[in-house]
Design a protein around this motif. Structure first.
Motif, mmCIF file in Angstrom:
data_model
loop_
_atom_site.group_PDB
_atom_site.id
_atom_site.type_symbol
_atom_site.label_atom_id
_atom_site.label_comp_id
_atom_site.label_asym_id
_atom_site.label_seq_id
_atom_site.Cartn_x
_atom_site.Cartn_y
_atom_site.Cartn_z
ATOM 1 N N ASP A 282 0.840 -1.208 0.000
ATOM 2 C CA ASP A 282 0.000 0.000 0.000
ATOM 3 C C ASP A 282 0.872 1.255 0.000
ATOM 4 O O ASP A 282 0.618 2.209 -0.745
ATOM 5 C CB ASP A 282 -0.906 0.029 1.234
ATOM 6 N N ALA A 289 -6.048 4.032 3.334
ATOM 7 C CA ALA A 289 -7.139 3.201 3.856
ATOM 8 C C ALA A 289 -8.448 3.509 3.139
ATOM 9 O O ALA A 289 -9.279 2.633 2.900
ATOM 10 C CB ALA A 289 -7.286 3.428 5.356
ATOM 11 N N GLU A 290 -8.636 4.798 2.753
ATOM 12 C CA GLU A 290 -9.886 5.200 2.102
ATOM 13 C C GLU A 290 -9.988 4.649 0.675
ATOM 14 O O GLU A 290 -11.077 4.617 0.097
ATOM 15 C CB GLU A 290 -10.025 6.726 2.102
ATOM 16 N N ARG A 292 -9.025 1.559 -0.195
ATOM 17 C CA ARG A 292 -9.321 0.117 -0.133
ATOM 18 C C ARG A 292 -10.807 -0.107 0.088
ATOM 19 O O ARG A 292 -11.470 0.699 0.733
ATOM 20 C CB ARG A 292 -8.592 -0.529 1.057
#
Ligand SMILES: NC(=O)c1ccc[n+]([C@@H]2O[C@H](COP(=O)([O-])OP(=O)(O)OC[C@H]3O[C@@H](n4cnc5c(N)ncnc54)[C@H](OP(=O)(O)O)[C@@H]3O)[C@@H](O)[C@H]2O)c1
Length: 294
Positions: A282, A289-290, A292
């Motif tokens: 990542d 995170a946003e 995914r």
């Protein structure tokens, strides 16, 4: 092999993308046949193809016939293999791909695909691309009609946006979306997030970056090669394991024209990356995170 859901059907989590066996740079027929057999031998039960996978406009059905012949040769053992084909795109003499979503074309294309694959129905029929000259729901409606007639078992879309996925869902049950998604091309994460939330299978196309990366590591970063070196896995295997970890709806369809490619790719279905490895990927790709799926 690990199983994933395509509509109400279970398929191996890694499918076979058959395009490289019919387009420019394709191998001889014997190698293609050996590649498809190798895929089936290692548990692949989903093969992705399209009517236009051939060289130029004169080879419509080249790839579908190849797959149909190998499956026929395997007999009853291959009856459960899901053949996912596509209509609505054609090749031009200059090597290009163009959309044709006219309902009358889709009907004829579907009937030609039935003959080419040699099966009595198409397991998954995907609208290959959106034709800007045709109202979108006219094209999707044609696929819904083919499904009502029993020619098509399940309907999917390819190269679509989230609003189009939602719009298509008003006239047909969309079981899959096939959009481009690879380490070097992350825009498809938007449609993957939608599919994950909606329970629609997501088939990332060119999951390793496409034909230009043939025989090399996935495009964009060396993080896959680095993790692969630590694990004793190929960079491609790490890349496909990353795809599988993105969402339970993901079913990668890596292309292959050599048995060794699909054998290695299939091993990704049994390859779980650690949380730390996924975080490294990542970070290398700039995924937050946003980005995914939830
Ligand atoms: N819907 C669409 O518009 C669309 C567009 C493009 C593709 N597709 C579909 O998506 C599938 C996948 O895309 P793609 O084939 O273009 O690109 P890809 O899967 O990103 O890459 C395919 C190439 O990677 C090589 N490869 C695959 N697994 C490997 C491994 N484990 N180790 C080393 N090399 C490996 C193969 O080499 P070898 O050839 O040497 O085996 C193959 O030529 C296609 O086959 C097609 O079914 C759909």
């Amino acid at each position: 092999m690990l199983q994933r859901k395509l509509g109400d059907v279970g398929v191996g989590a890694i499918g076979l993308g058959a395009l490289p066996m019919s387009v420019e740079g394709r191998p001889d027929r014997a190698q293609s046949v050996a590649t498809i057999h190798a895929a089936l031998d290692c548990g692949v039960t989903l093969i992705d193809t399209a009517d236009c996978y051939g060289i130029g406009p004169g080879e419509v059905g080249h790839n579908e016939r190849l797959i149909g012949e190998v499956l026929a040769a395997r007999g009853a053992e291959a009856s459960g293999v899901v053949v996912a084909t596509k209509g609505g795109q054609y090749r031009t003499p200059d090597g290009g791909y163009h959309a044709n979503g006219r309902p009358e074309h889709l009907r004829l294309a579907c009937e030609a695909s039935l003959r080419a694959t040699g099966r009595d129905h198409i397991d998954l029929y995907q609208l290959h691309a959106v034709d800007p000259a045709v109202p979108f729901l006219d094209a999707v409606g044609a696929l819904a009609g083919l499904q009502r007639e029993g020619k098509v078992r399940m309907v999917g879309l390819s190269n679509v946006t989230v609003p189009q996925i939602i719009e298509a869902g008003t006239v047909v049950a969309v079981v899959s979306v096939q959009n481009r998604l690879s380490p070097g091309s992350l825009a498809g994460l938007a449609e993957l997030r939608h599919c994950a939330a909606a329970g629609i299978a997501f088939l990332p196309w060119a999951p390793l970056g496409g034909l230009r990366v043939r025989g090399t590591e996935p495009a964009g970063t060396s993080v896959f090669a680095a993790i692969g070196a630590e694990r004793g896995w190929s960079a491609q295997r790490v890349c496909l394991a990353w795809h599988l970890a993105l969402a339970p709806v993901t079913i990668p369809i890596p292309g292959a024209s050599r048995p060794g490619s699909i054998i290695d790719s299939a091993s990704a279905a049994a390859s779980t990356l650690s949380g730390a490895e996924l975080a490294r990927i990542d970070e290398a790709l700039g995924i937050g995170a946003e980005d995914r799926p939830a």
